[in-house]
Design an enzyme around this catalytic site. Structure first.
Site, mmCIF file in Angstrom:
data_model
loop_
_atom_site.group_PDB
_atom_site.id
_atom_site.type_symbol
_atom_site.label_atom_id
_atom_site.label_comp_id
_atom_site.label_asym_id
_atom_site.label_seq_id
_atom_site.Cartn_x
_atom_site.Cartn_y
_atom_site.Cartn_z
ATOM 1 N N ASN A 9 0.868 -1.173 0.000
ATOM 2 C CA ASN A 9 0.000 0.000 0.000
ATOM 3 C C ASN A 9 0.907 1.226 0.000
ATOM 4 O O ASN A 9 1.543 1.525 1.010
ATOM 5 C CB ASN A 9 -0.881 -0.028 1.258
ATOM 6 C CG ASN A 9 -1.664 1.259 1.439
ATOM 7 O OD1 ASN A 9 -1.771 2.073 0.533
ATOM 8 N ND2 ASN A 9 -2.217 1.449 2.638
ATOM 9 N N LYS A 11 0.085 4.305 -0.244
ATOM 10 C CA LYS A 11 -0.521 5.504 0.361
ATOM 11 C C LYS A 11 -0.303 6.722 -0.542
ATOM 12 O O LYS A 11 -0.408 6.597 -1.749
ATOM 13 C CB LYS A 11 0.044 5.721 1.770
ATOM 14 C CG LYS A 11 0.004 4.437 2.606
ATOM 15 C CD LYS A 11 0.272 4.663 4.057
ATOM 16 C CE LYS A 11 0.324 3.316 4.766
ATOM 17 N NZ LYS A 11 0.303 3.411 6.185
ATOM 18 N N HIS A 95 -9.490 0.909 4.877
ATOM 19 C CA HIS A 95 -8.184 1.010 5.542
ATOM 20 C C HIS A 95 -8.335 1.890 6.786
ATOM 21 O O HIS A 95 -9.116 2.844 6.790
ATOM 22 C CB HIS A 95 -7.152 1.612 4.573
ATOM 23 C CG HIS A 95 -5.757 1.554 5.111
ATOM 24 N ND1 HIS A 95 -5.279 2.498 5.990
ATOM 25 C CD2 HIS A 95 -4.759 0.664 4.921
ATOM 26 C CE1 HIS A 95 -4.026 2.181 6.311
ATOM 27 N NE2 HIS A 95 -3.687 1.067 5.674
ATOM 28 N N GLU A 97 -6.642 4.221 7.971
ATOM 29 C CA GLU A 97 -6.435 5.664 7.755
ATOM 30 C C GLU A 97 -7.689 6.299 7.153
ATOM 31 O O GLU A 97 -8.012 7.443 7.438
ATOM 32 C CB GLU A 97 -5.194 5.899 6.873
ATOM 33 C CG GLU A 97 -3.922 5.665 7.677
ATOM 34 C CD GLU A 97 -2.714 5.235 6.873
ATOM 35 O OE1 GLU A 97 -2.721 5.351 5.633
ATOM 36 O OE2 GLU A 97 -1.751 4.760 7.504
ATOM 37 N N GLU A 167 -5.359 -5.489 10.454
ATOM 38 C CA GLU A 167 -4.331 -4.475 10.674
ATOM 39 C C GLU A 167 -4.594 -3.769 12.001
ATOM 40 O O GLU A 167 -5.377 -2.800 12.057
ATOM 41 C CB GLU A 167 -4.363 -3.441 9.549
ATOM 42 C CG GLU A 167 -4.092 -4.029 8.179
ATOM 43 C CD GLU A 167 -3.523 -2.968 7.248
ATOM 44 O OE1 GLU A 167 -2.391 -3.155 6.791
ATOM 45 O OE2 GLU A 167 -4.183 -1.958 7.017
ATOM 46 N N GLY A 173 2.486 1.761 10.756
ATOM 47 C CA GLY A 173 3.422 2.878 10.631
ATOM 48 C C GLY A 173 4.110 3.236 11.936
ATOM 49 O O GLY A 173 4.727 4.294 12.039
ATOM 50 N N SER A 213 3.510 -2.701 10.213
ATOM 51 C CA SER A 213 4.968 -2.728 10.347
ATOM 52 C C SER A 213 5.590 -4.074 9.945
ATOM 53 O O SER A 213 6.518 -4.547 10.602
ATOM 54 C CB SER A 213 5.390 -2.317 11.757
ATOM 55 O OG SER A 213 4.909 -1.011 12.042
#
Ligand code: PEP
Length: 251
Positions: A9, A11, A95, A97, A167, A173, A213
């Site tokens: 991904n 981003k 996702h 985010e 996730e 991240g 990660s």
């Protein structure tokens, strides 16, 4: 037998030229790799460049989001047909985010999943708990709620075409990875939920990716777990060398 999938991904990173260069290098490094499926999800603007660079390689292209309507007055949005037109086979849906920073809720995620499926895109439904929810021992409740709402009204045939990515938000991240044991526990719970809700065939066929990660140094421990069928990778997918090391975890 579920074929592993390693997905990157990207981003909001990489211009068209950077996309082309990274994918060319990735192709040089991984070659005809057959035992693992490889997917890259660049930003929308780089999809045409990605499609050209990935042509004739094993790299598949996906998008990071879609809108649930076919077309219309939805400024800033992108439809499933537009993604297919740009060579996408997959799309990320929900996702963390998108959920956290752009207010996506389970009802909208459900509509997006339905649109992806009816358009013949393979949706990757992302689920995961926050640190606060983990500390409050609400992991199961949160993930089951996301699955229940996100998959509402899907047929058994549609369920057989989706991929789930677990996730944990606290691992994205942050450099903090769930241990293989923690990830396996949640993956087994997700598979069990599919068995209870749908069937053992649906549960056995479901691919569940881990994300948070994932790096070349921790991927094999995660992939050795029986219910981890692949990885969704952010940071470590941006460099061809580290992503190539990830997809070659079996070699
Ligand atoms: C992600 O964006 O889905 C992700 C898992 O990011 P990272 O690998 O950087 O934690």
């Amino acid at each position: 037998m579920r074929k592993p999938l390693i997905a990157g991904n990207w981003k909001m990173f990489k211009t068209q030229a950077e996309t082309r260069d990274t994918l060319r290098r990735l192709d040089e490094l991984i070659g005809r790799l057959l035992e693992v499926e490889v997917l890259i999800c660049p930003p929308f603007t780089s999809l045409p460049a990605a499609r050209r660079a990935a042509a004739g390689t094993v790299i598949q292209i996906g998008a990071q989001n879609l809108h649930w309507e076919e077309k219309g007055a939805f400024t800033g949005e992108v439809s499933a047909a537009m993604l297919i037109d740009c060579g996408c086979s997959h799309v990320l849906v929900g996702h963390s985010e998108r959920r956290q920073l752009f207010g996506e809720d389970d009802a909208g995620i459900n509509r997006k999943l339905k649109k992806a499926l009816s358009s013949q895109l393979v949706p990757i439904l992302c689920v995961g708990e926050s640190l606060q929810e983990r500390e409050a021992e609400r992991v199961e409740e949160v993930i089951e709620g996301q699955l229940q709402q996100g998959l509402k009204g899907l047929t058994a045939q549609e369920i057989s075409r989706i991929i789930v990515a677990y996730e944990p938000v606290w691992a994205i991240g942050t450099g903090k990875t769930a241990t293989p044991e923690i990830a396996q526990q949640v993956h087994a719970m997700i598979r069990g939920w599919f068995e209870g809700k749908y069937s053992s065939v649906a549960a056995d066929g479901l691919r569940i990716l881990y994300g948070g990660s994932v790096k070349p140094g921790n991927v094999s421990g995660l992939m050795a777990q029986p219910d981890i069928d692949g990885a969704l990778v952010g940071g470590a997918s941006l460099e061809a060398e580290s992503f190539a090391a990830l997809v070659s975890y079996q070699r």
